[in-house]
Structure formats: structure tokens, C-alpha cells
Design a protein around this motif. Sequence first.
Motif, PDB file in Angstrom:
ATOM      1  N   ASP A  65       3.188  -6.288 -16.552  1.00 13.41           N
ATOM      2  CA  ASP A  65       3.907  -7.274 -15.744  1.00 13.41           C
ATOM      3  C   ASP A  65       3.389  -7.333 -14.324  1.00 13.41           C
ATOM      4  OD1 ASP A  65       6.033  -8.127 -17.661  1.00 13.41           O
ATOM      5  OD2 ASP A  65       6.522  -5.987 -17.585  1.00 13.41           O
ATOM      6  N   CYS A  66       3.014  -6.177 -13.758  1.00 10.86           N
ATOM      7  CA  CYS A  66       2.637  -6.153 -12.345  1.00 10.86           C
ATOM      8  C   CYS A  66       1.685  -5.003 -12.062  1.00 10.86           C
ATOM      9  CB  CYS A  66       3.888  -6.007 -11.465  1.00 10.86           C
ATOM     10  SG  CYS A  66       3.579  -6.251  -9.694  1.00 10.86           S
ATOM     11  N   VAL A  67       0.811  -5.222 -11.091  1.00  9.29           N
ATOM     12  CA  VAL A  67      -0.086  -4.191 -10.583  1.00  9.29           C
ATOM     13  C   VAL A  67       0.286  -3.906  -9.134  1.00  9.29           C
ATOM     14  CG1 VAL A  67      -2.478  -3.572 -10.051  1.00  9.29           C
ATOM     15  CG2 VAL A  67      -1.963  -4.933 -12.101  1.00  9.29           C
ATOM     16  N   HIS A  68       0.542  -2.640  -8.833  1.00  8.05           N
ATOM     17  CA  HIS A  68       0.691  -2.232  -7.432  1.00  8.05           C
ATOM     18  C   HIS A  68      -0.696  -1.836  -6.954  1.00  8.05           C
ATOM     19  CE1 HIS A  68       1.818   0.539  -4.057  1.00  8.05           C
ATOM     20  NE2 HIS A  68       2.541  -0.524  -3.774  1.00  8.05           N
ATOM     21  N   PHE A  69      -1.299  -2.691  -6.135  1.00 12.74           N
ATOM     22  CA  PHE A  69      -2.716  -2.615  -5.790  1.00 12.74           C
ATOM     23  C   PHE A  69      -2.866  -1.934  -4.431  1.00 12.74           C
ATOM     24  CE2 PHE A  69      -6.696  -4.523  -4.159  1.00 12.74           C
ATOM     25  CZ  PHE A  69      -7.541  -4.272  -5.229  1.00 12.74           C
ATOM     26  N   ALA A  70      -3.283  -0.651  -4.450  1.00 13.51           N
ATOM     27  CA  ALA A  70      -3.283   0.138  -3.220  1.00 13.51           C
ATOM     28  C   ALA A  70      -4.563   0.929  -3.008  1.00 13.51           C
ATOM     29  CB  ALA A  70      -2.080   1.081  -3.214  1.00 13.51           C
ATOM     30  N   PRO A  71      -5.742   0.291  -3.102  1.00 18.90           N
ATOM     31  CA  PRO A  71      -6.963   1.007  -2.743  1.00 18.90           C
ATOM     32  C   PRO A  71      -7.038   1.187  -1.231  1.00 18.90           C
ATOM     33  CG  PRO A  71      -7.486  -1.262  -3.172  1.00 18.90           C
ATOM     34  CD  PRO A  71      -6.016  -1.091  -3.476  1.00 18.90           C
TER      35      PRO A  71
END
Length: 348
Positions: free
Chosen positions: A73-79
Motif C-alpha cells: 500500500d505504501c513505501v516510507h522512503f527514507a534514504p
Amino acid sequence: MTIQPLRVVQWATGTVGQAALRHFIGNPHFQPVGVLVTNPDKVGRDAGELVGLPAIGLAATDDVEAILALDADCVHFAPLLPDVDTVCRLLRSGKNVVSPLGPVYASEPFRADVEKIEAACREGGVSFHGTGIHPGFIGDILPLTLTRLSDRIDRIQVFEIADKLKTPSVYIEYMGFGLSPDELAARPNCMTGAMHAFAQSMAFVVEGLGKRIGDVTERHEIALATHDIAYEGGVICAGTVAGQHWEWTALVDGAPFLVYHLYYRMGEDMTPAWNLGESRHRILVEGAPSFELTLAASPEADGHLPFLGITWTALLGATAIPAVCAAAPGFVTHMDLGIVKPLGLARA
């Protein structure tokens, strides 16, 4: 009524990513289905193990294509660094994306990125939300909410005060602490161009009040270590940079209206001595009436007062995910989300 858990992917497991992943594992309204890592030593390790929790049966991977192929459903994108192209790939694959790297608002320097993200959202039928403690909360939605307590506003000042000696992070090196003043001035670092990122939040507040920013100015002050300062990543030598104050001012109708102060330091043993006190966020509204709000961590059992910027950055993204998944497709800001209603916070 049973609510189906949201299937989430944690992209990157640095300090922000770990805090978010820990929340996803502990919150029954989320089901972690993927963890993307960039450190080869983390590949194959269980997601729970990566954040000091019991194993959950989900192995971390560095396979981007495998993540793109997931049903999530969702990606928490934290690079560590922004990557709009990868964000757009995730969106086009049908996954909502929440990111502490922004963009958070379509101010002029970020308009092209926002347009790319909007197009990818339309293609994937999903939404994107940029957030974080600052930019993303303490300098935009929080002060704008506080303005409802005002009859007239002359100026708003937002302070972020962080003692990185007490709460070390990679930003000690990335901000150029430990360099000579000349080296700091000559070398680009993570604060180079940061004014434009923070100006997104400025535009959000000012435009929310029905005005437009005329210009944004920048001022940078440094303080030097009075003696060698040891920390877990090395030593800040005497005479090198131990404190930085970044000040950005938004002019409205030709006058200073919104001022951001970012104070980062390595303890108090520096010159000039700023005597800033404990790490905290502070919002000062000047007008009729004038008032202020201070946001800081409560003391831990040993009396230590941590700076919660990293933790709050992760949680502001994580707790917004249900609202972002429910939103109409597109680039959504705090204005679009309205009052976010986090799920799963009241639990044993």
C-alpha cells in the motif's frame, strides 16, 4: 469492525528508517512486507533484528526490482539523499509514498519535481506526501495552526536547537563540524542550498495566511571549539567549527515576517558562547497577542534530555500513511490531508 492492516515497505534503515520500521512492527494497523537496505551487511537479516526486536520473518533486501514488484500500500522512503526518479518509479508501480526528504510544498525551486511526482501519481493512481519535523511540521503546519490564536501577527520565529554532542548523528560530519572556518566556507555540505528546502515551509505558512513571500534572505554564524571535544565519531579539535546558526528570513510586503533559526552545536564549550540551553523546538508568535510554544523531550530515567528530531521525523511520516493511502491520487500536503487521524497509537 476489523481494519485490514496497511502493507508497508521501509526503504532504507538509517536512523529515521529504523524508527519508522520499529513503529510499523509494533503497530497492529501496519504489516511490513518489504525492507530495502543499502548496507550489504544488512541484506538477508530479519527486519525485527535490524531494529532490536524479535524476528518477524521478513528478510531485508537490496533488490530494488523486488521491492517494486511487491504488492504494498505504501513505501516510507527514507534514504540519506533525495531521489525523485526512484520515488516516481514507486508511485508508477501503484504504491503510495511518504518521505521525510520531501518535497513538502510546491515552492518554485521544487515545482519541476512536484510536477514529475504528480504525473507519476496519476499514472499509478496513488499519492505522495513529503513530511518531517523540519521542514514538514515545526515550521509549517504547527505555526500555521497556532496562528488561529492571533488577532494580528507581526512576525513568527521558529527555532530548532539541537545539541549533537548529546544525540550524535551523521549530520555532525555532513554539516561540516570539525572543519576550520575556511574549510567550511569552501566545501559544499548538506546545508548548501538548504534555504530552498526550508523555504517550502515558509511558503506554506505565508500562503496559508493569504500572502506571498517577496524574498528570502540567509545568514550563517559559526562558533569555534574552545578545546578538543570528543564524541563517538571522532574529535572536534580546538579552533574548529563546533556550532552553527543558520537564519532564514522571509520578507512579506517588504518586512521580515517569518524567521527560521537552526542552531546545531557540539556542547557548550565554544566561542562565542551562545548559552542555548537544552535541545528543543520553539515557536514565537509576535503580534496581538504575543505568545510562544516550546516542544521538547521529557527527561529520561537518568535525567538525559534527548533531541527527538530523528524520532519525530520518522513518526510524522509513519502516522500520516493511513491518511495518504486514503487521499485522492496526487501530491498531497498538510492542507490536503486536513487533520490526520493516526491509527494504532492507543495500544497496550
